[in-house]
Design an enzyme around this catalytic site. Structure first.
Site, PDB file in Angstrom:
ATOM      1  N   LYS A 241      11.369 -19.385  38.483  1.00  0.00           N
ATOM      2  CA  LYS A 241      10.126 -19.865  39.094  1.00  0.00           C
ATOM      3  C   LYS A 241      10.339 -20.322  40.539  1.00  0.00           C
ATOM      4  O   LYS A 241       9.415 -20.254  41.359  1.00  0.00           O
ATOM      5  CB  LYS A 241       9.528 -20.989  38.239  1.00  0.00           C
ATOM      6  CG  LYS A 241       9.047 -20.517  36.865  1.00  0.00           C
ATOM      7  CD  LYS A 241       7.954 -19.460  36.992  1.00  0.00           C
ATOM      8  CE  LYS A 241       7.333 -19.080  35.656  1.00  0.00           C
ATOM      9  NZ  LYS A 241       6.265 -18.059  35.802  1.00  0.00           N
TER      10      LYS A 241
ATOM     11  N   TYR B 238      14.648 -20.610  33.515  1.00  0.00           N
ATOM     12  CA  TYR B 238      13.212 -20.620  33.852  1.00  0.00           C
ATOM     13  C   TYR B 238      12.988 -21.210  35.250  1.00  0.00           C
ATOM     14  O   TYR B 238      12.236 -20.661  36.058  1.00  0.00           O
ATOM     15  CB  TYR B 238      12.485 -21.438  32.786  1.00  0.00           C
ATOM     16  CG  TYR B 238      10.988 -21.472  32.903  1.00  0.00           C
ATOM     17  CD1 TYR B 238      10.217 -20.416  32.440  1.00  0.00           C
ATOM     18  CD2 TYR B 238      10.341 -22.576  33.452  1.00  0.00           C
ATOM     19  CE1 TYR B 238       8.835 -20.457  32.530  1.00  0.00           C
ATOM     20  CE2 TYR B 238       8.958 -22.626  33.541  1.00  0.00           C
ATOM     21  CZ  TYR B 238       8.205 -21.560  33.072  1.00  0.00           C
ATOM     22  OH  TYR B 238       6.834 -21.605  33.160  1.00  0.00           O
TER      23      TYR B 238
HETATM   24  N1  CAA Z   1      17.063 -35.675  30.456  1.00  0.00           N
HETATM   25  C1  CAA Z   1      18.395 -35.813  30.427  1.00  0.00           C
HETATM   26  N2  CAA Z   1      19.154 -35.268  29.479  1.00  0.00           N
HETATM   27  C2  CAA Z   1      18.567 -34.572  28.522  1.00  0.00           C
HETATM   28  C3  CAA Z   1      17.177 -34.382  28.488  1.00  0.00           C
HETATM   29  C4  CAA Z   1      16.414 -34.987  29.507  1.00  0.00           C
HETATM   30  N3  CAA Z   1      15.057 -34.827  29.574  1.00  0.00           N
HETATM   31  N4  CAA Z   1      16.877 -33.626  27.447  1.00  0.00           N
HETATM   32  C5  CAA Z   1      18.029 -33.361  26.826  1.00  0.00           C
HETATM   33  N5  CAA Z   1      19.050 -33.925  27.490  1.00  0.00           N
HETATM   34  C6  CAA Z   1      20.471 -33.874  27.166  1.00  0.00           C
HETATM   35  C7  CAA Z   1      20.840 -35.123  26.409  1.00  0.00           C
HETATM   36  O1  CAA Z   1      22.184 -35.426  26.684  1.00  0.00           O
HETATM   37  C8  CAA Z   1      20.678 -34.669  24.981  1.00  0.00           C
HETATM   38  O2  CAA Z   1      21.417 -35.427  24.090  1.00  0.00           O
HETATM   39  P1  CAA Z   1      20.614 -36.546  23.199  1.00  0.00           P
HETATM   40  O3  CAA Z   1      19.560 -35.773  22.421  1.00  0.00           O
HETATM   41  O4  CAA Z   1      21.694 -37.112  22.355  1.00  0.00           O
HETATM   42  O5  CAA Z   1      20.020 -37.513  24.171  1.00  0.00           O
HETATM   43  C9  CAA Z   1      21.235 -33.285  25.091  1.00  0.00           C
HETATM   44  O6  CAA Z   1      20.697 -32.796  26.322  1.00  0.00           O
HETATM   45  C10 CAA Z   1      20.805 -32.361  23.987  1.00  0.00           C
HETATM   46  O7  CAA Z   1      21.324 -31.102  24.286  1.00  0.00           O
HETATM   47  P2  CAA Z   1      21.441 -29.966  23.184  1.00  0.00           P
HETATM   48  O8  CAA Z   1      21.867 -28.732  23.877  1.00  0.00           O
HETATM   49  O9  CAA Z   1      22.238 -30.436  22.023  1.00  0.00           O
HETATM   50  O10 CAA Z   1      19.924 -29.917  22.698  1.00  0.00           O
HETATM   51  P3  CAA Z   1      19.202 -28.874  21.793  1.00  0.00           P
HETATM   52  O11 CAA Z   1      19.984 -27.602  21.736  1.00  0.00           O
HETATM   53  O12 CAA Z   1      18.821 -29.515  20.528  1.00  0.00           O
HETATM   54  O13 CAA Z   1      17.837 -28.623  22.618  1.00  0.00           O
HETATM   55  C11 CAA Z   1      16.465 -27.894  24.409  1.00  0.00           C
HETATM   56  C12 CAA Z   1      17.849 -28.367  23.991  1.00  0.00           C
HETATM   57  C13 CAA Z   1      16.118 -26.549  23.721  1.00  0.00           C
HETATM   58  C14 CAA Z   1      16.485 -27.676  25.897  1.00  0.00           C
HETATM   59  C15 CAA Z   1      15.400 -28.929  23.992  1.00  0.00           C
HETATM   60  O14 CAA Z   1      15.815 -30.186  24.490  1.00  0.00           O
HETATM   61  C16 CAA Z   1      14.026 -28.606  24.532  1.00  0.00           C
HETATM   62  O15 CAA Z   1      13.301 -27.797  23.968  1.00  0.00           O
HETATM   63  N6  CAA Z   1      13.670 -29.256  25.629  1.00  0.00           N
HETATM   64  C17 CAA Z   1      12.375 -29.014  26.280  1.00  0.00           C
HETATM   65  C18 CAA Z   1      12.570 -28.233  27.500  1.00  0.00           C
HETATM   66  C19 CAA Z   1      11.299 -28.245  28.280  1.00  0.00           C
HETATM   67  O16 CAA Z   1      10.915 -29.252  28.859  1.00  0.00           O
HETATM   68  N7  CAA Z   1      10.608 -27.108  28.324  1.00  0.00           N
HETATM   69  C20 CAA Z   1       9.369 -27.028  29.027  1.00  0.00           C
HETATM   70  C21 CAA Z   1       8.560 -25.992  28.344  1.00  0.00           C
HETATM   71  S1  CAA Z   1       6.962 -25.885  29.083  1.00  0.00           S
HETATM   72  C22 CAA Z   1       7.169 -24.803  30.314  1.00  0.00           C
HETATM   73  O17 CAA Z   1       8.194 -24.262  30.538  1.00  0.00           O
HETATM   74  C23 CAA Z   1       5.978 -24.549  31.177  1.00  0.00           C
HETATM   75  C24 CAA Z   1       6.198 -25.022  32.528  1.00  0.00           C
HETATM   76  O18 CAA Z   1       6.035 -24.247  33.470  1.00  0.00           O
HETATM   77  C25 CAA Z   1       6.539 -26.449  32.766  1.00  0.00           C
END
Ligand code: CAA
Length: 246
Positions: free
Chosen positions: A158, A154
Site C-alpha cells: 500500500k 500489506y
Molecule cells: N503491537 C505490538 N506488538 C504486537 C501487536 C501490536 N498491535 N500485535 C501483536 N504483537 C506482537 C506481540 O508481541 C504478540 O504477542 P502477545 O500476543 O503475547 O502480546 C505477538 O505479536 C503475537 O505474534 P504471533 O505471530 O504469535 O501472533 P499470531 O500468529 O497469533 O497472529 C496476526 C498475528 C495474524 C498478525 C494477528 O495478530 C492479527 O490478525 N493481527 C491483526 C492485523 C491487522 O491489524 N490487520 C488489519 C486488517 S484490516 C486491513 O488490512 C484494512 C486496512 O487497510 C487497514
C-alpha cells in the site's frame, strides 16, 4: 449525476469497498464495469446495478495477469467505445508477524495489491493517453502510510501504491490523465471482520470519530476524485479514516 456518460472500471468490485464504489459511480451516472477474480460475485453485483436501471457489465479477471487485463480493456472498449475512469481497488491481506511471514504470503499480497495496479494502469493508460483524457483512483491504506503489526506485506504494497501514484501523476498529467489515491482507515468489510477482537478494540480506540468507517464513505471520496470537481487534484493521497492515528 457527476459521472453521466462516463465509463468506469472498478476492480475487486464483487463485494466490500469495491462494490460500494461501483454502486456510487453507477448512481452518479457512470456505465460501470464490475471486475472481480470471483466471476460469480461480479455477475451478482452487475445484475443488481442493471436491475436498478444502470448500465453495467461484469468481467471475471485476475488483475495481476497481463493477458487477462488486456482482454478486459478490449472488452470494455468494444462494448462502450471508451474507458474514462479506472478504480484500482482489488486487494487482499495475508497477515502474519514478520518472522513468520512466508514467501507465498509476501508474494501474493504484492502481486494482487501492487503489481496489479502496474498492469491495470498501464493497459488502461495506453487507451486514455490516446484520448488525452482519463481518471485513475488507486486504493491505498492507512497501513501504507503508517505500517501495522502483522502487515509488513500489506503495508509495503500500500506504500508502493502511493509511490506509483506520485510517479504516474508526474508522467501522465500532460497527456490529460490524472491519478490519485485514497487511503482508508478501519472500514467495515469482510477484510476487517477477520481482525481478532482484542486487536480490533485497540484499533477502534485510535479513531477520534469513535467508530469504524462505512464502505460508502470511501466510495464518496472515490466518486469525487473521478469527477470534474477534482479537475486540479493530481498525485495526492486522500486519507479517509475518521482521524485515526497510530
Ligand atoms: N503491537 C505490538 N506488538 C504486537 C501487536 C501490536 N498491535 N500485535 C501483536 N504483537 C506482537 C506481540 O508481541 C504478540 O504477542 P502477545 O500476543 O503475547 O502480546 C505477538 O505479536 C503475537 O505474534 P504471533 O505471530 O504469535 O501472533 P499470531 O500468529 O497469533 O497472529 C496476526 C498475528 C495474524 C498478525 C494477528 O495478530 C492479527 O490478525 N493481527 C491483526 C492485523 C491487522 O491489524 N490487520 C488489519 C486488517 S484490516 C486491513 O488490512 C484494512 C486496512 O487497510 C487497514
Amino acid at each position: 449525476m457527476r459521472l453521466l456518460e462516463r465509463v468506469a472500471v472498478v476492480t475487486g468490485a464483487g463485494r466490500g469497498l469495491g462494490a460500494a464504489m461501483a454502486e456510487r459511480l453507477a448512481a452518479e451516472g457512470a456505465c460501470t464495469v464490475v471486475v472481480d477474480i470471483d466471476g460469480e460475485a461480479a455477475r451478482r453485483m452487475a445484475k443488481a446495478l442493471v436491475e436498478r436501471g444502470h448500465d453495467s457489465l461484469a468481467v471475471a479477471c485476475d488483475v495481476a495477469d497481463r493477458t487477462q487485463v488486456a482482454a478486459l480493456v478490449r472488452r470494455v472498449t468494444d462494448r462502450f467505445g471508451r474507458l474514462d475512469i479506472l478504480v484500482n481497488n482489488a486487494g487482499i491481506t495475508r497477515d502474519a508477524t514478520f518472522l513468520k511471514m512466508t514467501d507465498e504470503q509476501w508474494a501474493s499480497v504484492l502481486d494482487t495489491n501492487l503489481t496489479s495496479m502496474f498492469v491495470c494502469t498501464q493497459e488502461v493508460a495506453r487507451h486514455m493517453v490516446e484520448r488525452q483524457k482519463g481518471r485513475i483512483v488507486c486504493v491505498s491504506s492507512i497501513s501504507g502510510n503508517e505500517g501495522n503489526v502483522g502487515q509488513a506485506n500489506y503495508s509495503a504494497s500500500k506504500a508502493g501504491v502511493i509511490g506509483l501514484v506520485k510517479s504516474l501523476s508526474k508522467e501522465l498529467a500532460r497527456q490529460g490523465v490524472l491519478i490519485n489515491a485514497v487511503a482508508p482507515g478501519f472500514i467495515d468489510s469482510e477484510m476487517t471482520a477477520q481482525v481478532p477482537e482484542k486487536i480490533r478494540d485497540k484499533l477502534l480506540a485510535r479513531i477520534p470519530q469513535g467508530r469504524s468507517g462505512r464502505p460508502e464513505e470511501i466510495a464518496a471520496v472515490v466518486a469525487f476524485l473521478a469527477s470534474d470537481e477534482a479537475s486540479y487534484v493530481n498525485g495526492q493521497t486522500l486519507n479517509v479514516n475518521g482521524g485515526m492515528y497510530v
